[in-house]
Design a protein around this motif. Structure first.
Motif, short mmCIF file in Angstrom:
data_model
loop_
_atom_site.label_atom_id
_atom_site.label_comp_id
_atom_site.label_asym_id
_atom_site.label_seq_id
_atom_site.Cartn_x
_atom_site.Cartn_y
_atom_site.Cartn_z
N ALA A 30 -13.76 -55.73 -2.89
CA ALA A 30 -13.66 -56.00 -1.45
C ALA A 30 -14.76 -56.99 -1.06
CB ALA A 30 -13.80 -54.71 -0.65
N SER A 31 -14.55 -57.64 0.08
CA SER A 31 -15.56 -58.55 0.62
C SER A 31 -15.52 -58.48 2.14
CB SER A 31 -15.33 -59.99 0.15
OG SER A 31 -14.10 -60.51 0.68
N ALA A 32 -16.58 -58.94 2.78
CA ALA A 32 -16.65 -58.91 4.24
C ALA A 32 -17.52 -60.05 4.75
CB ALA A 32 -17.19 -57.57 4.73
N PHE A 33 -17.15 -60.56 5.92
CA PHE A 33 -17.86 -61.69 6.53
C PHE A 33 -17.97 -61.47 8.03
CE2 PHE A 33 -15.69 -62.99 2.74
CZ PHE A 33 -16.63 -63.74 2.06
N ILE A 34 -19.13 -61.79 8.59
CA ILE A 34 -19.35 -61.77 10.03
C ILE A 34 -19.27 -63.21 10.53
CG2 ILE A 34 -20.87 -61.13 11.93
CD1 ILE A 34 -19.95 -58.75 10.32
N LEU A 35 -18.36 -63.47 11.45
CA LEU A 35 -18.21 -64.79 12.04
C LEU A 35 -18.60 -64.72 13.51
CD1 LEU A 35 -16.27 -64.85 9.49
CD2 LEU A 35 -14.98 -66.59 10.72
N ARG A 36 -19.35 -65.71 13.94
CA ARG A 36 -19.79 -65.75 15.33
C ARG A 36 -19.67 -67.18 15.88
NH1 ARG A 36 -23.16 -61.43 17.24
NH2 ARG A 36 -24.05 -60.10 15.61
N SER A 37 -19.67 -67.27 17.18
CA SER A 37 -19.80 -68.58 17.83
C SER A 37 -21.21 -69.09 17.59
CB SER A 37 -19.55 -68.45 19.33
OG SER A 37 -19.99 -69.61 20.00
N HIS A 56 -29.67 -71.61 12.31
CA HIS A 56 -29.97 -72.61 11.30
C HIS A 56 -29.87 -72.09 9.87
CE1 HIS A 56 -33.97 -70.78 12.29
NE2 HIS A 56 -34.09 -70.78 10.97
N GLU A 57 -29.82 -70.77 9.71
CA GLU A 57 -29.70 -70.22 8.37
C GLU A 57 -28.24 -70.08 7.92
OE1 GLU A 57 -32.06 -69.50 6.19
OE2 GLU A 57 -33.66 -70.11 7.55
N PHE A 58 -27.31 -70.35 8.79
CA PHE A 58 -25.92 -70.01 8.55
C PHE A 58 -25.10 -71.20 8.06
CE2 PHE A 58 -26.93 -67.19 12.40
CZ PHE A 58 -27.62 -66.30 11.61
N ALA A 63 -22.21 -56.04 5.23
CA ALA A 63 -22.25 -57.29 5.98
C ALA A 63 -22.84 -57.08 7.37
CB ALA A 63 -20.85 -57.88 6.08
N LEU A 64 -22.49 -55.97 8.02
CA LEU A 64 -23.04 -55.69 9.35
C LEU A 64 -24.56 -55.51 9.28
CD1 LEU A 64 -20.32 -53.21 10.65
CD2 LEU A 64 -20.80 -55.47 11.56
N ARG A 65 -25.02 -54.80 8.24
CA ARG A 65 -26.47 -54.64 8.08
C ARG A 65 -27.14 -55.98 7.81
NH1 ARG A 65 -25.04 -49.79 5.39
NH2 ARG A 65 -25.03 -50.86 3.38
N ALA A 66 -26.54 -56.78 6.92
CA ALA A 66 -27.14 -58.07 6.57
C ALA A 66 -27.21 -59.00 7.77
CB ALA A 66 -26.34 -58.72 5.43
N GLY A 67 -26.22 -58.89 8.66
CA GLY A 67 -26.19 -59.76 9.83
C GLY A 67 -26.85 -59.17 11.05
N SER A 68 -27.49 -58.00 10.88
CA SER A 68 -28.11 -57.29 12.02
C SER A 68 -27.13 -57.20 13.18
CB SER A 68 -29.40 -58.01 12.47
OG SER A 68 -30.34 -58.04 11.43
N CYS A 69 -25.91 -56.83 12.83
CA CYS A 69 -24.82 -56.77 13.80
C CYS A 69 -24.36 -55.32 13.95
CB CYS A 69 -23.65 -57.66 13.35
SG CYS A 69 -22.20 -57.62 14.43
#
Length: 337
Positions: free
Chosen positions: A171-178, A185-187, A70-76
């Motif tokens: 398992a699953s993972a999600f990146i949440l941001r403000s 616009h992709e989120f 998830a971190l890689r996918a979100g460039s985080c």
């Protein structure tokens, strides 16, 4: 002093992932292991295979793998995380799973680590907590992780196959941001969550430890099936009413999946296509708190392949022992900056 009037409380999921145990076992092998008639899981529950953790895989390994994807996918980068919120119905060790993930991911020391309960409902609790933290304007980025390994607890000789044979590992993972953090616009934006407890159904399933190592499981399959369909339909109806989004316009239903047969019955009861429910349990088994996570990841992944104007809302709903229940919705987010 913080200008609270300027805080953008919109919260978006910017990336997601899901993984399952490396050993994929045909359901017929599980039937044999639990001493059930061969074909029972496939015929009665609709489960074709189960995903089991391989040697060397546990909740930490699977959770870290999902988190890193998830971190890689979100460039985080891990240093960007303000909180890690974790849920698992199978990890009962110390340190807590969130603390272990904090160490494994090498995040900064002042990144918070929190474990939440709720069993199969745990993902929704974790998302709601993350949403509240970001919405309060205190943090910008939260990692939510689920991780469950049932195959080492629900084993032949310890529980009956009618119960233990339903569960897999994942398992699953999600990146949440403000949403104020930039172009989003992709989120997908999180809506509201609703929670409750229908205690009249509490006796349908109860699990307890015993001194001889056997799990005491009280499992009334028929009563639980009725409770699941009745309560889940009510949860989805409440989401529909609260959000103002007709269920017919929903692009995906990320719900708990006790077994595929119940998912098909729920779809029929709700008057929607069963194809809108990602087939997690059919190929991997009931993943506990990670079932809803895997389904939500698949719904988000499917939406990402569509043109922006064709993406539709997603409903999330789950149940937990007790009978805890909860639900919410996500909508394609358009950046208003």
């Amino acid at each position: 002093m913080r200008d609270t009037a300027a805080i953008d409380t919109r919260v978006v999921i910017t990336a997601s992932s899901a993984v399952v145990g490396s050993r994929v076992i045909p359901s017929e092998e599980v039937d044999r292991a639990f001493g059930m008639p061969v074909g029972k899981l496939r015929g009665r529950a609709g489960i074709e295979s189960l995903a089991y953790a391989a040697e060397g895989e546990n909740e930490l390994v699977l959770g870290a793998r999902a988190a890193e994807e998830a971190l890689r996918a979100g460039s985080c980068g891990a240093p960007e995380l303000d909180w890690i919120i974790v849920t698992s119905e199978t990890h009962h060790n110390y340190p807590s799973l969130s603390a272990e993930l904090h160490s494994r991911l090498l995040v900064r020391e002042n990144c918070g680590a929190l474990d939440v309960g709720g069993a199969c409902l745990g993902l929704l609790y974790a998302l709601a907590v993350a949403q509240s933290l970001i919405g309060a304007g205190q943090v910008q980025t939260v990692l939510v992780v689920t991780a469950d390994v049932h195959s080492r607890t629900l084993t032949p000789g310890r529980v009956a196959g009618e119960f233990g044979g339903l569960f897999g590992d994942g398992a699953s993972a999600f990146i949440l941001r403000s949403a104020a953090g930039g172009d989003s616009h992709e989120f997908y934006r999180l809506g509201e969550f609703i929670f409750g407890c229908a205690s009249q159904y509490a006796a349908a399933i109860q699990v307890s430890d015993s001194k001889d190592g056997v799990l005491g499981v009280q499992f009334d399959g028929e009563a639980l099936s009725r409770a699941v369909i009745t309560r889940m339909e009510k949860v989805l109806a409440s989401i529909e009413q609260r959000s103002g989004i007709p269920r017919g316009s929903v692009g995906g239903f990320a719900t708990h999946q006790p077994n595929p047969r119940l998912v098909a019955l729920l779809a029929k009861q709700c008057g929607v296509s069963p194809a809108l429910f990602p087939p997690v349990a059919r190929i991997s088994g009931n993943l506990g708190s990670s079932t809803c996570g895997a389904a939500l990841h698949e719904a988000l992944r499917s939406a990402s392949k569509k043109p922006r104007g064709e993406r539709r809302p997603i409903f999330v709903a789950s149940l937990g022992p007790g009978l805890l229940f909860g639900g919410g919705w996500l909508t394609p987010h358009e950046n208003r900056k």
